[in-house]
Design a protein around this motif. Structure first.
Motif, PDB file in Angstrom:
ATOM      1  N   ASN A  34       2.135  -0.442 -10.160  1.00  0.00           N
ATOM      2  CA  ASN A  34       2.006  -0.402  -8.709  1.00  0.00           C
ATOM      3  C   ASN A  34       0.588  -0.743  -8.261  1.00  0.00           C
ATOM      4  O   ASN A  34       0.373  -1.478  -7.280  1.00  0.00           O
ATOM      5  CB  ASN A  34       2.401   0.971  -8.183  1.00  0.00           C
ATOM      6  N   SER A  35      -0.417  -0.217  -8.965  1.00  0.00           N
ATOM      7  CA  SER A  35      -1.810  -0.519  -8.622  1.00  0.00           C
ATOM      8  C   SER A  35      -2.099  -2.006  -8.757  1.00  0.00           C
ATOM      9  O   SER A  35      -2.779  -2.616  -7.920  1.00  0.00           O
ATOM     10  CB  SER A  35      -2.759   0.285  -9.526  1.00  0.00           C
TER      11      SER A  35
ATOM     12  N   GLN B 147       1.191   3.632  -3.111  1.00  0.00           N
ATOM     13  CA  GLN B 147       0.237   4.691  -3.444  1.00  0.00           C
ATOM     14  C   GLN B 147       0.313   5.874  -2.489  1.00  0.00           C
ATOM     15  O   GLN B 147      -0.428   6.843  -2.655  1.00  0.00           O
ATOM     16  CB  GLN B 147      -1.193   4.131  -3.443  1.00  0.00           C
TER      17      GLN B 147
ATOM     18  N   ASP C 251      -3.272  -4.988  -5.991  1.00  0.00           N
ATOM     19  CA  ASP C 251      -4.373  -5.945  -6.212  1.00  0.00           C
ATOM     20  C   ASP C 251      -3.895  -7.382  -6.023  1.00  0.00           C
ATOM     21  O   ASP C 251      -4.608  -8.219  -5.442  1.00  0.00           O
ATOM     22  CB  ASP C 251      -4.937  -5.769  -7.622  1.00  0.00           C
TER      23      ASP C 251
ATOM     24  N   ARG D 128       0.431   2.351 -13.144  1.00  0.00           N
ATOM     25  CA  ARG D 128      -0.432   1.172 -13.287  1.00  0.00           C
ATOM     26  C   ARG D 128       0.206  -0.097 -12.723  1.00  0.00           C
ATOM     27  O   ARG D 128      -0.480  -0.872 -12.047  1.00  0.00           O
ATOM     28  CB  ARG D 128      -0.781   0.989 -14.766  1.00  0.00           C
TER      29      ARG D 128
ATOM     30  N   TYR E 284       0.823  -1.205   0.000  1.00  0.00           N
ATOM     31  CA  TYR E 284       0.000   0.000   0.000  1.00  0.00           C
ATOM     32  C   TYR E 284       0.863   1.264   0.000  1.00  0.00           C
ATOM     33  O   TYR E 284       0.392   2.339  -0.380  1.00  0.00           O
ATOM     34  CB  TYR E 284      -0.927   0.018   1.213  1.00  0.00           C
TER      35      TYR E 284
END
Length: 450
Positions: free
Chosen positions: A114-115, A68, A119, A112, A65
């Motif tokens: 990292n996102s 972000q 997930d 993208r 996390y």
């Protein structure tokens, strides 16, 4: 579950034998399956390891996390520079001291990969929870198996001891009849041979009980464990639901093995998407604040000093242009890994479906065997009574009585084991379909004698 009492007839002989077997270990208080399960949950190393692994996965996911969130750093330094110029007609010497302190920060605006990594971490937590669920169910099965192994070993020992007592009485009767001349020495020798054999069986049964007892005690971390026996009369519940397709549907939805394979496929798909995101740009917001002091001395008399401040803020855009086809090859690799995960999921579904069918049929067959053994027990009792009567009136020999006695005790032993196998088969069916839980422990506990 309500069960017609006529479905399973109690064993009148095994009831006192089971109660007598409880006295073999002394006067320690007997424990229920529920009580021993609670003890095993706080002692079994395998389960505790799985729980620790699940908790570690949550902390591992929490680390992602940070991708972000803003990052802030502090940098401080002290530098002294000396510059000497020994040229004619004059020589100079300059020294300077700087002490800057910089605070810098960065916040990702668009990244993208990292996102997708976050997930994937969330999916990994779900995998760990599914693995913990499987470990809990495995603990229930292992504990229940050890529990009923002890009960079965006790029943076997009690049965062998009862058979030994009956054979001993038959041996004494054969000796008396031989002494008064109403029987031959053959009856005595046959009874003695049967007695010697049952003594050996008693020794083996006693050793097996000690081994099973140690295995249960090691699992729960206690000594002197005395499991509750089955309540008399024994009333095993029917298998509900009785439809195989219902169990197969439950296995598809709730099986931990299928759930883990499905999550592995989801993670593989995210990895493919992350590989494709290697072509995308990344955008970050950056900023810094620097404050420092500068002191400059120039021989012979010049001196300068003061503070300086620097503030900066900006947006950084990074766009990959060419990486030697590394991104394209990575995409192809992840697609193949995604295919593997898809095949693994299909394999897990087939394996669980087969295991569900086998476990379902095993429980049904076990219930039928219990019913057959109960009928055989009743028949063997009548056969033994008739054989004993025939021996008294001279139409049967001593060997016939010994054979009938042994057959009856063997049937009672097999009936006892078949009942435990049905209970374990039901638990294993619920395990393979992902439905095994604390409620099943309480349900089995209801079958035990308080």
């Amino acid at each position: 579950m309500p069960t017609p009492r006529s479905l399973f007839r109690p064993s009148a002989r095994l009831a006192p034998l089971a109660l007598a077997a409880l006295c073999l270990g002394g006067t320690a208080r007997a424990q229920s399956l529920q009580e021993l399960y609670e003890a095993a949950r706080s002692y079994d190393a395998t389960y505790l390891g799985a729980r620790a692994q699940s908790e570690a996965a949550e902390y591992q996911a929490a680390q992602t996390y940070a991708l972000q969130r803003p990052s802030v750093g502090l940098t401080a330094s002290a530098n002294r520079n000396i510059d000497e110029t020994p040229y004619s007609p004059s020589a100079t010497r300059t020294s300077s001291t700087t002490t800057p302190v910089t605070v810098s920060a960065q916040q990702s605006l668009f990244n993208r990969p990292n996102s997708l990594t976050i997930d994937q971490a969330d999916k990994t937590v779900e995998v760990a929870k599914s693995q913990l669920q499987a470990a809990e169910q495995d603990l229930i099965v292992r504990l229940s198996q050890a529990y009923f192994d002890v009960l079965a070993a006790r029943d076997t020992l009690a049965t062998v001891q009862a058979n030994k007592k009956a054979i001993s009485e038959q041996l004494a009767s054969a000796k008396r009849n031989f002494e008064v001349g109403t029987a031959t020495i053959t009856d005595t020798r046959e009874a003695q041979a049967s007695y010697d054999l049952v003594v050996a069986q008693e020794l083996a049964a006693d050793n097996d009980l000690h081994v099973k007892q140690l295995a249960l005690e090691q699992l729960v971390g206690r000594t002197g464990v005395k499991p509750w026996p089955l309540a008399q009369p024994v009333a095993l519940p029917p298998l509900l639901p009785a439809d195989l397709n219902t169990w197969l549907g439950a296995a598809e939805e709730r099986s931990p093995s299928i759930a883990q394979a499905r999550l592995a496929l989801d993670i593989a798909k995210l990895e493919t998407e992350k590989a494709r995101a290697g072509h995308l740009p990344t955008v970050a917001l950056t900023g810094s604040y620097t404050k420092g002091r500068v002191d400059i001395d120039t021989d012979p008399t010049s001196h300068l000093s003061g503070s300086n401040t620097n503030k900066a803020i900006g947006v950084t855009l990074s766009l990959p242009l060419f990486s030697g086809f590394a991104t394209q090859n990575r995409i192809q690799e992840t697609i193949k890994l995604e295919d593997k995960a898809s095949n693994d999921l299909e394999g897990a579904r087939r394996s669980i479906a087969q295991s569900t069918r086998s476990a379902f049929l095993g429980v049904q067959s076990g219930l039928a065997q219990v019913k057959a053994y109960e009928a055989a027990e009743a028949s063997n009792k009548l056969s033994l009574e008739a054989t004993q009567l025939g021996y008294k009136v001279g139409v049967r020999v001593n060997l016939d009585v010994l054979t009938a006695q042994t057959q009856l005790f063997n049937t009672e032993q097999q009936l006892s084991k078949a009942r435990y196998d049905v209970i374990m088969g039901d638990l294993k069916l619920r395990q393979v379909t992902g439905q095994l839980g604390d409620a099943d422990i309480q349900r089995v506990n209801g079958l035990l004698a308080r």
